[in-house]
Write a protein that holds these residues in place. Structure first.
Motif, PDB file in Angstrom:
ATOM      1  N   LEU A 117     -19.421  -1.704 -30.630  1.00 18.63           N
ATOM      2  CA  LEU A 117     -20.405  -0.005 -31.084  1.00 18.63           C
ATOM      3  C   LEU A 117     -19.549   1.251 -30.917  1.00 18.63           C
ATOM      4  O   LEU A 117     -18.357   1.143 -30.585  1.00 18.63           O
ATOM      5  CB  LEU A 117     -20.828   0.052 -29.516  1.00 18.63           C
ATOM      6  CG  LEU A 117     -21.223   1.285 -29.750  1.00 18.63           C
ATOM      7  CD1 LEU A 117     -22.664   1.830 -30.152  1.00 18.63           C
ATOM      8  CD2 LEU A 117     -21.601   1.684 -27.353  1.00 18.63           C
ATOM      9  N   VAL A 118     -19.851   1.443 -32.043  1.00 15.04           N
ATOM     10  CA  VAL A 118     -18.734   1.999 -33.323  1.00 15.04           C
ATOM     11  C   VAL A 118     -18.740   3.506 -32.639  1.00 15.04           C
ATOM     12  O   VAL A 118     -20.519   4.349 -32.900  1.00 15.04           O
ATOM     13  CB  VAL A 118     -18.821   1.417 -34.608  1.00 15.04           C
ATOM     14  CG1 VAL A 118     -17.879   3.021 -35.153  1.00 15.04           C
ATOM     15  CG2 VAL A 118     -18.463   0.875 -34.785  1.00 15.04           C
ATOM     16  N   HIS A 119     -18.228   4.347 -32.583  1.00 13.51           N
ATOM     17  CA  HIS A 119     -17.924   6.290 -32.290  1.00 13.51           C
ATOM     18  C   HIS A 119     -17.772   6.446 -32.928  1.00 13.51           C
ATOM     19  O   HIS A 119     -16.775   6.436 -33.285  1.00 13.51           O
ATOM     20  CB  HIS A 119     -18.286   6.341 -30.760  1.00 13.51           C
ATOM     21  CG  HIS A 119     -19.269   5.991 -29.916  1.00 13.51           C
ATOM     22  ND1 HIS A 119     -20.860   6.614 -29.240  1.00 13.51           N
ATOM     23  CD2 HIS A 119     -18.826   5.409 -28.355  1.00 13.51           C
ATOM     24  CE1 HIS A 119     -21.284   6.295 -28.073  1.00 13.51           C
ATOM     25  NE2 HIS A 119     -20.520   4.776 -28.202  1.00 13.51           N
ATOM     26  N   ALA A 120     -18.038   7.331 -33.888  1.00 13.59           N
ATOM     27  CA  ALA A 120     -17.026   7.473 -35.277  1.00 13.59           C
ATOM     28  C   ALA A 120     -17.118   8.634 -35.749  1.00 13.59           C
ATOM     29  O   ALA A 120     -18.418  10.311 -36.203  1.00 13.59           O
ATOM     30  CB  ALA A 120     -16.992   6.770 -36.696  1.00 13.59           C
ATOM     31  N   GLY A 121     -16.100   9.707 -36.069  1.00 10.37           N
ATOM     32  CA  GLY A 121     -15.789  11.022 -36.265  1.00 10.37           C
ATOM     33  C   GLY A 121     -14.853  11.043 -37.768  1.00 10.37           C
ATOM     34  O   GLY A 121     -13.740  11.075 -37.533  1.00 10.37           O
ATOM     35  N   LEU A 122     -15.307  11.044 -38.909  1.00 12.27           N
ATOM     36  CA  LEU A 122     -14.578  10.348 -40.139  1.00 12.27           C
ATOM     37  C   LEU A 122     -13.475  11.907 -40.515  1.00 12.27           C
ATOM     38  O   LEU A 122     -13.020  11.439 -41.624  1.00 12.27           O
ATOM     39  CB  LEU A 122     -15.923  10.301 -40.900  1.00 12.27           C
ATOM     40  CG  LEU A 122     -16.504   8.966 -41.024  1.00 12.27           C
ATOM     41  CD1 LEU A 122     -17.702   8.293 -41.693  1.00 12.27           C
ATOM     42  CD2 LEU A 122     -16.231   8.154 -40.066  1.00 12.27           C
TER      43      LEU A 122
ATOM     44  N   GLY B  74     -20.980 -11.415 -37.025  1.00 16.41           N
ATOM     45  CA  GLY B  74     -20.602  -9.448 -35.625  1.00 16.41           C
ATOM     46  C   GLY B  74     -21.410  -8.783 -36.466  1.00 16.41           C
ATOM     47  O   GLY B  74     -22.698  -8.862 -37.223  1.00 16.41           O
ATOM     48  N   THR B  75     -21.678  -7.632 -35.264  1.00 19.83           N
ATOM     49  CA  THR B  75     -23.469  -6.568 -35.545  1.00 19.83           C
ATOM     50  C   THR B  75     -22.348  -5.557 -35.363  1.00 19.83           C
ATOM     51  O   THR B  75     -20.984  -5.641 -33.844  1.00 19.83           O
ATOM     52  CB  THR B  75     -23.879  -7.141 -34.506  1.00 19.83           C
ATOM     53  OG1 THR B  75     -24.320  -8.761 -34.458  1.00 19.83           O
ATOM     54  CG2 THR B  75     -25.202  -6.352 -34.630  1.00 19.83           C
ATOM     55  N   VAL B  76     -22.887  -5.147 -36.265  1.00 17.75           N
ATOM     56  CA  VAL B  76     -22.066  -3.510 -35.437  1.00 17.75           C
ATOM     57  C   VAL B  76     -23.575  -2.434 -35.364  1.00 17.75           C
ATOM     58  O   VAL B  76     -24.379  -2.742 -35.323  1.00 17.75           O
ATOM     59  CB  VAL B  76     -21.793  -2.222 -37.156  1.00 17.75           C
ATOM     60  CG1 VAL B  76     -21.350  -1.183 -37.123  1.00 17.75           C
ATOM     61  CG2 VAL B  76     -20.796  -3.765 -37.748  1.00 17.75           C
ATOM     62  N   VAL B  77     -22.869  -2.063 -33.865  1.00 20.88           N
ATOM     63  CA  VAL B  77     -24.025  -1.023 -33.203  1.00 20.88           C
ATOM     64  C   VAL B  77     -23.090   0.034 -33.374  1.00 20.88           C
ATOM     65  O   VAL B  77     -22.356   0.799 -33.222  1.00 20.88           O
ATOM     66  CB  VAL B  77     -24.018  -1.832 -32.036  1.00 20.88           C
ATOM     67  CG1 VAL B  77     -25.634  -0.571 -31.522  1.00 20.88           C
ATOM     68  CG2 VAL B  77     -24.674  -3.162 -32.300  1.00 20.88           C
ATOM     69  N   VAL B  78     -24.860   1.604 -33.294  1.00 21.00           N
ATOM     70  CA  VAL B  78     -23.841   3.011 -33.460  1.00 21.00           C
ATOM     71  C   VAL B  78     -25.521   4.111 -32.764  1.00 21.00           C
ATOM     72  O   VAL B  78     -26.137   3.396 -32.343  1.00 21.00           O
ATOM     73  CB  VAL B  78     -24.132   3.428 -34.661  1.00 21.00           C
ATOM     74  CG1 VAL B  78     -22.962   2.692 -35.786  1.00 21.00           C
ATOM     75  CG2 VAL B  78     -25.538   2.595 -35.249  1.00 21.00           C
TER      76      VAL B  78
ATOM     77  N   ALA C  76     -28.912   2.251 -33.210  1.00 22.32           N
ATOM     78  CA  ALA C  76     -29.010   1.096 -34.076  1.00 22.32           C
ATOM     79  C   ALA C  76     -28.287  -0.422 -34.289  1.00 22.32           C
ATOM     80  O   ALA C  76     -26.619  -0.077 -34.148  1.00 22.32           O
ATOM     81  CB  ALA C  76     -28.942   1.843 -35.586  1.00 22.32           C
ATOM     82  N   ALA C  77     -28.481  -0.935 -34.754  1.00 25.88           N
ATOM     83  CA  ALA C  77     -27.876  -2.671 -34.831  1.00 25.88           C
ATOM     84  C   ALA C  77     -28.261  -3.227 -36.097  1.00 25.88           C
ATOM     85  O   ALA C  77     -28.913  -3.230 -37.337  1.00 25.88           O
ATOM     86  CB  ALA C  77     -27.817  -3.854 -34.071  1.00 25.88           C
ATOM     87  N   LEU C  78     -26.913  -3.721 -36.571  1.00 25.36           N
ATOM     88  CA  LEU C  78     -27.040  -4.280 -38.092  1.00 25.36           C
ATOM     89  C   LEU C  78     -26.486  -6.329 -37.703  1.00 25.36           C
ATOM     90  O   LEU C  78     -24.762  -4.895 -38.143  1.00 25.36           O
ATOM     91  CB  LEU C  78     -26.424  -3.392 -39.294  1.00 25.36           C
ATOM     92  CG  LEU C  78     -26.047  -4.383 -40.364  1.00 25.36           C
ATOM     93  CD1 LEU C  78     -27.822  -3.908 -41.038  1.00 25.36           C
ATOM     94  CD2 LEU C  78     -25.563  -3.137 -41.368  1.00 25.36           C
ATOM     95  N   GLY C  79     -26.641  -6.837 -37.873  1.00 22.72           N
ATOM     96  CA  GLY C  79     -25.899  -8.242 -37.703  1.00 22.72           C
ATOM     97  C   GLY C  79     -26.419  -8.862 -37.895  1.00 22.72           C
ATOM     98  O   GLY C  79     -28.265  -8.245 -36.780  1.00 22.72           O
TER      99      GLY C  79
END
Length: 270
Positions: free
Chosen positions: A32-37, A62-66, A133-136
């Motif tokens: 689960l990713v929280h990002a400030g780029l 693997g799966t990315v979740v945001v 949302a999730a991708l994977g």
């Protein structure tokens, strides 16, 4: 501009992937990713490069979740940033577009979250206020059945991530943005509650305003909580781009937060 004050170097898909591996992102894992780029510096390709680097490290399993939250789809009576006049409230409740997982953009979640949300194959939960949302490969299992009430509790993607032993990755942000800590609030005895509302779609193609009761979410002390979590050794810190990455097992963070909140909020309320 002061000479030499610019970015030290551009950050690429390969260099970011190397940093994420060194930080401990697990191949085949769920994160689960929280990002400030912006704190990450110059990214050669922007958010797309970050997502590609993450997927390179995670691999095909693997799966990315945001978080893809939509905070404006909420009861206007509770808006504070900015507030709106009381005579606007009925209009907003009557006219706010119903949440559509396929169309409604997230707000204030950042460019990486929007990129994941709109990527081919992504799945999104259908909560009108706090979707994910999730991708994977694990995407559907994570986002399916997101309960309206208990929106970040046991019927939410956060609880599915806990069951799946996911990781949490904070990129360029601190624990104030660590949504998983809210799951610990639901695991407190008798947390304070409030009435919530949002616009949803109906089966006949229309929309309606719905109400439900939920707990009062409060991230005001998550900064202190996160500092103690890091002091306990539960968070790995390392460079990602020009910024800092924070990686932790979600279960460890939530379990720590359950005890921390019980001890600290009880003390403060006494």
């Amino acid at each position: 501009m002061i000479a030499g004050a610019g970015p030290a170097r551009p950050h690429t898909r390969a260099s970011l992937a190397a940093q994420l591996r060194a930080l401990g992102v697990r191949p085949g894992g769920i994160v689960l990713v929280h990002a400030g780029l912006r704190p990450l510096g110059f990214l050669c390709g922007g958010p797309e490069t970050v997502l590609l680097a993450l997927r390179d490290v995670l691999g095909p399993d693997g799966t990315v979740v945001v978080p893809t939250h939509t905070p404006e789809n909420s009861d206007p009576a509770g808006w504070t940033n900015p507030p709106v006049p009381a005579d606007w409230w009925p209009v907003i409740r009557a006219e706010m577009p119903g949440f559509d997982p396929a169309v409604t953009p997230s707000r204030f979640m950042g460019a990486l979250a929007e990129l994941v949300r709109t990527s081919p194959g992504a799945r999104r939960s259908d909560h009108p206020h706090v979707s994910f949302a999730a991708l994977g490969p694990a995407a559907e299992r994570i986002v399916a059945g997101h309960a309206l009430a208990g929106m970040l509790g046991e019927g939410s993607p956060l609880a599915r991530l806990y069951e799946l032993d996911a990781d949490v990755l904070l990129l360029g942000v601190d624990h104030d943005s660590n949504t998983s800590l809210h799951l610990a609030e639901y695991r407190q005895p008798a947390p304070p509650r409030e009435r919530c509302g949002a616009a949803v779609l109906t089966g006949d193609g229309g929309r309606k305003w719905v109400w439900w009761e939920d707990i009062v979410l409060d991230e005001g002390d998550f900064g202190r909580l996160g500092a103690d979590l890091e002091a306990a050794g539960a968070v790995r810190l390392g460079p990602v781009g020009d910024g800092t990455g924070r990686l932790m097992r979600q279960r460890a963070a939530v379990d720590f937060a359950v005890e921390w909140l019980a001890r600290n909020r009880r003390t403060e309320a006494a």
